[in-house]
Design a protein around this motif. Structure first.
Motif, PDB file in Angstrom:
ATOM      1  N   UNK A 158       0.851  -1.189   0.000  1.00  0.00           N
ATOM      2  CA  UNK A 158       0.000   0.000   0.000  1.00  0.00           C
ATOM      3  C   UNK A 158       0.889   1.241   0.000  1.00  0.00           C
ATOM      4  N   UNK A 159       0.486   2.230  -0.794  1.00  0.00           N
ATOM      5  CA  UNK A 159       1.163   3.531  -0.812  1.00  0.00           C
ATOM      6  C   UNK A 159       0.933   4.207   0.525  1.00  0.00           C
ATOM      7  N   UNK A 160       1.957   4.887   1.043  1.00  0.00           N
ATOM      8  CA  UNK A 160       1.903   5.443   2.389  1.00  0.00           C
ATOM      9  C   UNK A 160       0.746   6.438   2.559  1.00  0.00           C
ATOM     10  N   UNK A 161       0.453   7.237   1.544  1.00  0.00           N
ATOM     11  CA  UNK A 161      -0.664   8.187   1.654  1.00  0.00           C
ATOM     12  C   UNK A 161      -1.997   7.458   1.765  1.00  0.00           C
ATOM     13  N   UNK A 162      -2.151   6.397   0.984  1.00  0.00           N
ATOM     14  CA  UNK A 162      -3.383   5.604   1.052  1.00  0.00           C
ATOM     15  C   UNK A 162      -3.499   4.914   2.405  1.00  0.00           C
ATOM     16  N   UNK A 163      -2.403   4.409   2.912  1.00  0.00           N
ATOM     17  CA  UNK A 163      -2.410   3.744   4.210  1.00  0.00           C
ATOM     18  C   UNK A 163      -2.796   4.733   5.314  1.00  0.00           C
ATOM     19  N   UNK A 197       9.497   0.411  -0.167  1.00  0.00           N
ATOM     20  CA  UNK A 197      10.215   0.551  -1.438  1.00  0.00           C
ATOM     21  C   UNK A 197       9.738   1.802  -2.150  1.00  0.00           C
ATOM     22  N   UNK A 198      10.685   2.508  -2.773  1.00  0.00           N
ATOM     23  CA  UNK A 198      10.330   3.668  -3.582  1.00  0.00           C
ATOM     24  C   UNK A 198      10.087   3.225  -5.011  1.00  0.00           C
ATOM     25  N   UNK A 205       7.904  10.169  -6.989  1.00  0.00           N
ATOM     26  CA  UNK A 205       8.366   9.063  -6.148  1.00  0.00           C
ATOM     27  C   UNK A 205       7.236   8.655  -5.208  1.00  0.00           C
ATOM     28  N   UNK A 206       6.983   7.364  -5.141  1.00  0.00           N
ATOM     29  CA  UNK A 206       5.933   6.827  -4.272  1.00  0.00           C
ATOM     30  C   UNK A 206       6.550   5.807  -3.334  1.00  0.00           C
TER      31      UNK A 206
END
Length: 95
Positions: A22-27, A54-55, A63-64
């Motif tokens: 999961x992407x950190x913003x979504x999490x 991981x990026x 960058x995600x």
């Protein structure tokens, strides 16, 4: 590792990541917390070997940071708890 999963929010993070990366913003949105607070918890969990970040580059070049749950197995015994408490009393590492 015991200290890393001994927090209710970290247990919720494990539950969310159990379904995949999961992407950190979504999490942060799913958990209803700020990204700085989430990063603090994820750092503690990463040091304990519970998660990995991981990026990756998005299609538009941003960058995600994506996090995934790592395989782990915790065996909790009275001895484990005593060891953790003794380490805490001696100022030892708490992962």
């Amino acid at each position: 590792m015991l200290a890393a999963v001994g927090h209710p929010l970290r247990l919720r993070i494990v539950a969310e990541l159990a379904g995949g990366r999961v992407h950190v913003s979504e999490l942060a949105r799913r958990l209803g917390i700020s990204r700085p607070l989430l990063y603090m918890h994820l750092e503690r969990m990463e040091k304990a070997g519970l998660v990995a970040g991981d990026l990756e580059l998005s299609p538009d070049g941003k960058a995600m940071k994506l996090y995934a749950l790592l395989p782990f197995d915790i065996h909790l015994t009275a001895g484990t708890i005593l060891d953790v408490l003794q380490s805490d009393e001696q100022g030892g590492p708490t992962a």
